[in-house]
Write a protein that holds these residues in place. Structure first.
Motif, short mmCIF file in Angstrom:
data_model
loop_
_atom_site.label_atom_id
_atom_site.label_comp_id
_atom_site.label_asym_id
_atom_site.label_seq_id
_atom_site.Cartn_x
_atom_site.Cartn_y
_atom_site.Cartn_z
N GLN B 328 39.46 35.16 43.49
CA GLN B 328 39.96 35.33 43.57
C GLN B 328 40.81 36.66 43.03
N ALA B 329 40.10 37.25 42.96
CA ALA B 329 39.99 38.91 41.51
C ALA B 329 41.43 39.10 41.61
N LEU B 330 41.60 39.29 43.28
CA LEU B 330 43.70 40.49 43.11
C LEU B 330 43.92 39.65 43.02
N CYS B 331 44.16 38.51 43.86
CA CYS B 331 45.27 37.51 43.19
C CYS B 331 45.24 36.94 42.02
N ALA B 332 43.91 36.68 40.84
CA ALA B 332 44.24 36.71 39.40
C ALA B 332 45.26 37.95 38.81
N PHE B 333 44.71 38.30 39.71
CA PHE B 333 45.33 40.21 39.05
C PHE B 333 46.84 39.89 39.16
N ALA B 334 47.36 39.97 39.97
CA ALA B 334 48.75 39.73 40.48
C ALA B 334 49.39 38.49 39.45
#
Lengths: 477, 435
Positions: B328-334
């Motif tokens: 969930q890379a983009l969620c981790a980024f968020a």
């Protein structure tokens, strides 16, 4: 570039939280020290992350022919639809009559994707392709278990398969039987015939396979597995080659996963979130993860139901819902003509690049290919010392994302190229020119390629050192 | 029809000519021709962007967006600073794949390294991975981490989110790991029952903090019981609560996991969310999924790479620690941007506000005859008795308020910092009229 922890100063902050308007309460079991999180102003924050974003190559930054990953253009309308407050502000445990729109999204997408794949039912709970594989294998397991056919403990996987296939089989409690591919990269039908038996739970297969070839024996392959009492699993990573042209259900597959973040244009976000929808034939429907969405035939309202012999849930709630919204938007846009047209153009583009690169590069298998093809750089490596890795790194200096490297494992010095249908002839011509220049450079100045890249934010990184002395977090100095 | 194919008919024909092929269908020569679906493909006609926008927007309009949400139970409507969405809508980040080519993926890799650091800070643990799908799968993967030849059985507290337990049970159906539920007593893990249950085959004990009912568990005691039996201790923690409560490390946990949706992600009908996983140094090689490490390039510049990949499926295949690939890379980024924007003080403030408002709501509900059914300390969720459950929830619903979730014994309520005192007073007044 500095880490966010090294920027700003204690006391710098954003103003986000209001004063407390009720009596304040605190926990008795308080943590002893505060977490050391960054302390930056909003200016510093946005500049930091903008700088990070500039150090990333996305599909919109340039060509991205990462084989097996289907890096097609991600339409902007998809993002707009996924950002509608009518989706983003919905609590997953709201009363069912207040989430009819979300359920319509799930139900409509299920119908459309079942038609494209030739399946009878679908779940959107799996969050990614590997998660879908695991789910699909559990359906197979539940099917055999329900029939008290418990001696079926093995899953057959070709040696050309994605690494997730055997890993998923093990997580589902199976033993993996690897079978070799034949010289044309396809399933060795005789090897398969020998491998199946009363212990066969199923076969996992990608078609077109990981070398970009449609296995012409597919009907025989699925028949062999079925006659042995096993079921056939379709790894949908390569569906983009055939969507709307030929359906996995018609090839004899019983269960499949789709990578909505590949085939159905949803973005990959630097590694996720994706969505690994799992479709199945009617014989597996009663085992699907619950809840599933049903439409009341009389009143038309959607409701949740639990499949009779459900394997249980594989994820909280209903999966990566907002990714499904994007996929739905895409399928509605392309429709009956656009879906097969996308597949055909993906295949045309791949063949065009294959033809142009054949001028100098050695293809691992003869064409025509489907949506992707694999080159082998063994000869180049032998004559010049330049490896697939070196060519890949050379591409970086031209603003081109390299192809998938060293996969599939059955091809040495492999580069696997998948242009997708959303690239123009002009772009592909340019990229082919660069590839051919690099071939020449390998012969005239190999050191230049060993030294590449030189124009990227950092150059080749010490991966061995990173693994040997792991530094996995920042510690304030 | 809509299309994203840039090549014109003339260009396609030129490409076909270059291939020496008459029509594109000829490239599908390996496909048994009787299998081609052709005109039988039963899909609706493609649409223009304007038409699609109308159609999908109409679906969204059939959902109800509540003004006030007093329901959590695994999905929490917290405040999301504007910078979070602004940053993560950058198209470089949105449209990139997994950072396989480190030289042109430093932004993603560094963001994950920063995220891993923040998760370590929040949990007190030593190592974090780059994320898994959600809290449920994080819990299920954590159980698998603790299994060895002798210790094969997982023990999970009944006070855990039922979705998490459900996910764990499904994963255990796959792996064959036995899973036993430890019963609850007064809304908390029954410590005596736990002590009695743990045998020589105990691989791990999983407890949620605060638990599904919002109650604070005696996390130290549970850890001591687990360790005394030779089992590993896994805590599933709400990340907002971690800003103020004792960390899993302080409680003796070997693995800390949880649902990180509260860290800047929309409730979005259940996903995409974010599973975080962190562990002690002794356990880190058993962590599933991607991990980013710091290293140097050939010029000596600091850079980041995916590391310790010998655990992963693309190297190890059937011997991998997990099958996970996409996460969930983009969620981790968020979540990383969210934690940066909030800072330690802001995060603690969000936790205190959520908790204080929940306590205010509980006190006000108690005054009108809806007392808590459990005793002891709680965070931002709690269960009250309610005789007229349906009537209460309907009255709230009629006024644009999503009330608590019906659970065994009553209603599970939740407050976060976004709920004002005024909204709480209004909700209580509505409930009072019904009861």
């Amino acid at each position: 570039m500095k880490l966010i922890f090294e920027k700003g100063a204690p006391g710098q902050h954003l103003t986000l939280m209001p004063e407390c308007d009720v009596p304040e309460v605190e926990l008795s079991c308080a943590r002893k020290t505060a977490p050391k999180l960054p302390h930056v102003s909003e200016t510093e924050l946005t500049r930091h992350y903008t700088a990070l974003a500039k150090r990333v190559h996305g599909v919109n930054d340039g060509f991205y022919p990462l084989g097996s990953c289907t890096m097609k253009y991600n339409p902007k309308i998809n993002e707009d639809m996924a950002a509608l407050p009518g989706f983003t502000q919905i609590h997953p445990l709201q009363p069912v009559e207040t989430v009819q729109g979300c359920m319509e999204v799930l139900s409509t997408t299920e119908k459309l994707l079942c038609e494209i794949t030739g399946m009878d039912a679908m779940t959107f709970q799996p969050a990614a392709g590997a998660h879908g594989e695991f789910t699909g294998l559990l359906l197979i397991k539940a099917y055999h278990t329900h029939r008290k056919d418990t001696a079926r403990t093995k899953i057959i996987v070709p040696d050309s398969a994605h690494g997730t296939n055997p890993a998923s089989a093990v997580m589902a409690g199976y033993t993996v039987v690897n079978i070799p591919s034949s010289d044309d990269g396809c399933v060795d039908v005789e090897a398969l015939r020998k491998a199946v038996g009363p212990d066969t739970a199923g076969l996992m297969l990608t078609n077109p396979n990981t070398v970009g070839i449609f296995d012409k024996n597919i009907l025989e392959i699925t028949k062999i597995v079925h006659e042995a009492g096993g079921l056939c699993y379709y790894d949908g990573a390569n569906l983009n080659a055939v969507m709307g042209v030929v359906r996995p259900g018609d090839m004899g597959f019983d269960v499949i996963h789709l990578n909505l973040h590949k085939t159905f244009s949803t973005p990959h976000g630097g590694g996720g979130p994706g969505a690994g929808a799992v479709g199945c034939k009617a014989l597996l429907k009663e085992f699907l993860p619950g809840p599933v969405v049903e439409q009341c035939p009389e009143c038309g309202l959607y409701r949740f139901a639990q499949p009779e012999h459900s394997i249980g849930r594989v994820k909280d709630f209903y999966g990566n819902f907002d990714v499904v919204v994007r996929a739905l938007t895409y399928v509605l846009t392309l429709g009956k003509e656009g879906i097969p047209d996308a597949a055909k153009n993906a295949v045309l583009n791949a063949n065009y690049m294959m033809k142009r690169l054949s001028e100098k590069y050695t293809m691992a298998y003869a064409g025509p290919c489907m949506h992707e093809f694999v080159m082998t750089l063994v000869d180049l490596h032998d004559t010049t010392g330049i490896s697939a890795m070196d060519i890949a790194k050379g591409l970086l200096d031209h603003g081109i994302h390299p192809p998938t490297m060293y996969f599939p494992l059955i091809v040495h010095e492999a580069l696997m190229i998948e242009p997708t249908e959303t690239e123009s002839q002009e772009t592909m011509d340019h990229v082919c020119d660069v590839f051919l220049q690099l071939w020449d450079l390998a012969h005239t100045d190999p050191q230049a390629l060993h030294d590449a890249p030189t124009k990227t934010p950092v150059r080749r990184l010490d991966e061995v050192g990173a693994a040997r002395n792991p530094v996995l977090r920042y510690v304030a100095g | 029809m809509g299309t994203y194919v840039p090549n014109t008919q003339a260009q396609r024909e030129a490409m076909l000519a270059a291939l020496g092929v008459a029509k594109v269908e000829d490239l599908f020569c390996n496909v048994p021709q009787e299998m081609l679906v052709g005109e039988n493909l039963d899909l609706p006609k493609g649409l223009s962007e304007l038409e699609v926008r109308k159609k999908v927007t109409a679906m969204a309009a059939k959902n109800r967006v509540y003004d006030t949400v007093l329901r959590g139970a695994g999905a929490y409507r917290h405040f999301i600073p504007s910078v979070v969405k602004s940053v993560i809508s950058r198209e470089e980040l949105v449209t990139a794949y997994t950072p396989y080519q480190a030289e042109i993926s430093q932004g993603i890799l560094q963001s994950i390294f920063e995220y891993q650091t923040m998760i370590c800070e929040l949990t007190g643990m030593e190592v974090s991975n780059a994320s898994v799908y959600d809290g449920g799968t994080a819990g299920a993967e954590a159980l698998a981490m603790c299994k060895d030849r002798k210790r094969t059985k997982a023990y999970v507290s009944a006070t855990t989110d039922p979705n998490v337990i459900g996910t764990m049970q499904t994963y255990c159906f796959g792996s064959g790991m036995p899973l036993e539920i430890i019963p609850a007593k007064d809304g908390r893990t029954d410590l005596e029952a736990l002590k009695a249950a743990l045998g020589a085959d105990a691989a791990c004990v999983y407890v949620q903090q605060p638990n599904y009912y919002g109650n604070m568990e005696d996390a130290h005691a549970i850890g001591e019981i687990a360790h005394a039996a030779g089992a590993k201790y896994i805590m599933g923690c709400n990340p907002i609560a971690l800003a103020v409560m004792e960390t899993p490390a302080e409680c003796g946990a070997d693995v800390a996991v949880g649902e990180a949706q509260p860290l800047g992600l929309d409730i979005a009908f259940g996903g995409p969310y974010l599973g975080y996983m962190a562990a002690t140094k002794a356990m880190f090689r058993k962590l599933p999924g991607r991990i980013v490490g710091q290293t140097h390039d050939v010029d000596g510049n600091v850079g980041y790479v995916l590391t310790l990949t010998a655990r992963e499926q693309h190297i190890r295949r059937e011997k991998a620690s997990s099958n996970i690939c996409s996460n969930q890379a983009l969620c981790a980024f968020a979540a990383g941007v969210y934690m940066t924007a909030m800072g330690a003080d802001g995060l603690a403030q969000a936790a205190k506000l959520s908790m204080s408002k929940a306590h205010y709501l509980a006190d006000e509900l108690a005054k009108i005859g809806l007392p808590r059914i459990h005793s002891g300390e709680y965070f931002h969720e709690f269960v009250t008795a309610c005789d007229k459950l349906e009537a209460v929830l309907k009255a709230l619903d009629d006024n644009g308020i999503l009330g608590g979730l019906p659970v065994e014994g009553g209603i599970l309520w939740c407050c976060t910092e976004v709920v004002s005192r005024e909204e709480i007073d209004r909700a209580v007044a509505i409930v009072k009229e019904v009861c």
